[in-house]
Design a protein around this motif. Structure first.
Motif, PDB file in Angstrom:
ATOM      1  N   ASP A  51     -43.514   8.977 -15.901  1.00  0.00           N
ATOM      2  CA  ASP A  51     -42.794   7.819 -16.391  1.00  0.00           C
ATOM      3  C   ASP A  51     -43.538   6.504 -16.166  1.00  0.00           C
ATOM      4  O   ASP A  51     -44.125   5.934 -17.095  1.00  0.00           O
ATOM      5  N   GLU A  89     -36.346  12.685 -14.259  1.00  0.00           N
ATOM      6  CA  GLU A  89     -36.939  11.902 -15.355  1.00  0.00           C
ATOM      7  C   GLU A  89     -37.692  12.819 -16.325  1.00  0.00           C
ATOM      8  O   GLU A  89     -37.852  12.483 -17.505  1.00  0.00           O
ATOM      9  N   HIS A 114     -29.576   5.860 -17.490  1.00  0.00           N
ATOM     10  CA  HIS A 114     -29.922   4.732 -16.619  1.00  0.00           C
ATOM     11  C   HIS A 114     -28.825   3.687 -16.493  1.00  0.00           C
ATOM     12  O   HIS A 114     -28.807   2.937 -15.522  1.00  0.00           O
ATOM     13  N   HIS A 167     -33.654   6.512  -7.079  1.00  0.00           N
ATOM     14  CA  HIS A 167     -33.517   6.234  -8.509  1.00  0.00           C
ATOM     15  C   HIS A 167     -33.302   7.497  -9.359  1.00  0.00           C
ATOM     16  O   HIS A 167     -32.351   7.567 -10.148  1.00  0.00           O
ATOM     17  N   VAL A 178     -30.281   8.671 -11.866  1.00  0.00           N
ATOM     18  CA  VAL A 178     -30.506   9.040 -13.266  1.00  0.00           C
ATOM     19  C   VAL A 178     -29.914  10.423 -13.556  1.00  0.00           C
ATOM     20  O   VAL A 178     -29.331  10.650 -14.628  1.00  0.00           O
TER      21      VAL A 178
HETATM   22 ZN   LIG Z   1     -35.994   5.830 -14.496  1.00  0.00          ZN
END
Ligand SMILES: [Zn+2]
Ligand SMILES: NC(=O)c1ccc[n+]([C@@H]2O[C@H](COP(=O)([O-])OP(=O)(O)OC[C@H]3O[C@@H](n4cnc5c(N)ncnc54)[C@H](O)[C@@H]3O)[C@@H](O)[C@H]2O)c1
Length: 375
Positions: free
Chosen positions: A144, A192, A254, A273, A277
């Motif tokens: 990412d 992700e 998100h 994070h 997600v």
């Molecule tokens: Zn992200």
């Protein structure tokens, strides 16, 4: 001892005039010097890294650079999100200037997304823009943050509010460095990775359902998953570099995720994070089913996969107290522009069929949050 680099997969990011390669393979750090010197002859380098990554992987990068005749200076910053600050940016920029690097010299980011965002910003502003190379060392950074050219730091007004678009010259994703990443951070990056399947690659999602254990174990499956993710991100970035349209799809999960990160005070011991997600993607699928946009079976299937790999999928999976539905909705609306009670969300018509929904009534989101909160 030098490990042997396997044959890397190359993914190209097709930006006109600034196209670059992402190389993906085990032990690529050993070839970093050669790959960089070939693309930027006569270059000198500043390596920006954090304390954790420095102790594990810096020496091999330095050896590889010096073997290729590239002189380098290392600048170490503390590990963690706090390094995306004015103070640390200043130390970094000072270090680059003190080493007397010129515009055509290179800043190399060796680390996770924090190091990548910070060093990319430094590279973008020192001498009005130096060469930049990413050597991402977390799974999240490989799939990412190292791709796409967004850089930046946080301010007291919020995350990622200060930065520039600055594309790298090269990205080297060494899949073997991930062996030293904690399982929790690996899983967070995996969330992700799954995201790209859920956006528009249903076959990739299916492949992950079958092969995820091998991705965690390493080897060819891991390399394949990272390459697919990079390909997916590279395509979106080439279409919409500055997020005027399609790039917003990358925000699947998100909106809910950021609200949860804010609601837990960005305390990584409660929620990192990628975990936010994961919950956000599960919620986006359930919410889409509730709005009769998608089948509840797809939502169940997404949730089952995330749970199987050990990711959280429900609000009740967040340790500690969460605020009520109203307050969560406030965190969501703070995160975005609200026009007449309507919100923009990434919703889905099923696995691999995500779309940008521009007028989601906030009242619907509120009642969905109410039923989703633990009682
Ligand atoms: Zn992200
Ligand atoms: N620029 C973008 O497009 C973009 C996209 C997504 C996320 N981000 C940013 O990325 C950041 C998060 O990135 P992250 O999850 O990589 O966090 P991070 O950089 O803080 O890395 C997570 C932890 O893993 C450690 N680590 C990294 N590689 C390791 C390795 N190989 N072995 C052992 N430990 C290792 C780090 O020291 C750190 O403690 C956030 O600041 C986020 O805003 C940017």
């Amino acid at each position: 001892m030098n490990a042997v680099a396997d044959t890397p997969v190359t993914v190209s990011v097709g930006l006109e005039g600034r196209a670059y390669d992402i190389l993906i393979g085990a032990n690529l750090i050993e070839k970093a010097g050669e790959e960089i010197a070939r693309r930027i002859p006569g270059v000198r380098a500043a390596i920006i890294t954090d304390d954790n990554v420095a102790s594990l992987h810096l020496k091999r990068l330095e050896d590889s650079l010096s073997a290729a005749g590239v002189e380098s200076t290392a600048i170490k910053v503390p590990a963690g999100e706090q390094s995306k600050s004015f103070e640390v940016l200043q130390t970094t920029v000072d270090g680059i200037l003190a080493a007397r690097l010129e515009r055509r010299d290179v800043v190399i980011a060796l680390g996770g997304g924090v190091v990548g965002d910070l060093s990319g910003f430094a590279a973008g502003i020192v001498r009005r823009g130096m060469e930049f190379v990413q050597i991402p060392t977390s799974l999240l950074a490989q799939v990412d943050s190292s791709v796409g050219g967004k850089t930046g730091i946080n301010t007291r007004h919020g995350k990622n509010l200060l930065g520039v678009f600055h594309q790298p010259k090269l990205v080297l994703a060494d899949t073997a460095v991930l062996d030293t990443l904690s399982e929790r951070e690996f899983r967070a990056g995996y969330a992700e990775t799954v995201k790209y399947g859920l956006i528009d690659r249903p076959a990739f999602f299916e492949w992950l359902e079958v092969n995820w254990r091998n991705v965690f174990a390493g080897g060819q499956a891991r390399k394949h998953a990272i390459a697919e993710a990079c390909k997916a991100k590279a395509e979106v970035v080439a279409r919409d570099e500055r997020e005027s349209g399609d790039r917003a799809l990358l925000n699947l999960g998100h909106t809910f995720g950021h609200a949860l990160e804010a609601a837990t005070g960005y305390d990584g011991s409660r929620l990192v994070h990628g975990e936010g997600v994961a919950i956000g993607m599960a919620l986006a699928h359930r919410f889409s089913a509730r709005m009769n946009l998608a089948s509840p079976d797809d939502a169940a299937r997404v949730e089952a996969h995330l749970r199987e790999v050990g990711l959280p999928t429900k609000l009740s999976d967040v340790p500690g107290e969460l605020p009520g539905a109203e307050q969560l909705l406030n965190f969501i609306t703070q995160d975005k522009k609200v026009s007449r009670g309507a919100l923009t969300f990434i919703l889905t018509r099923g696995i691999g069929q995500s779309f940008i929904a521009k007028d989601v009534p906030s009242s619907e989101v509120l009642s969905f949050l109410e039923i989703s909160l633990p009682r």
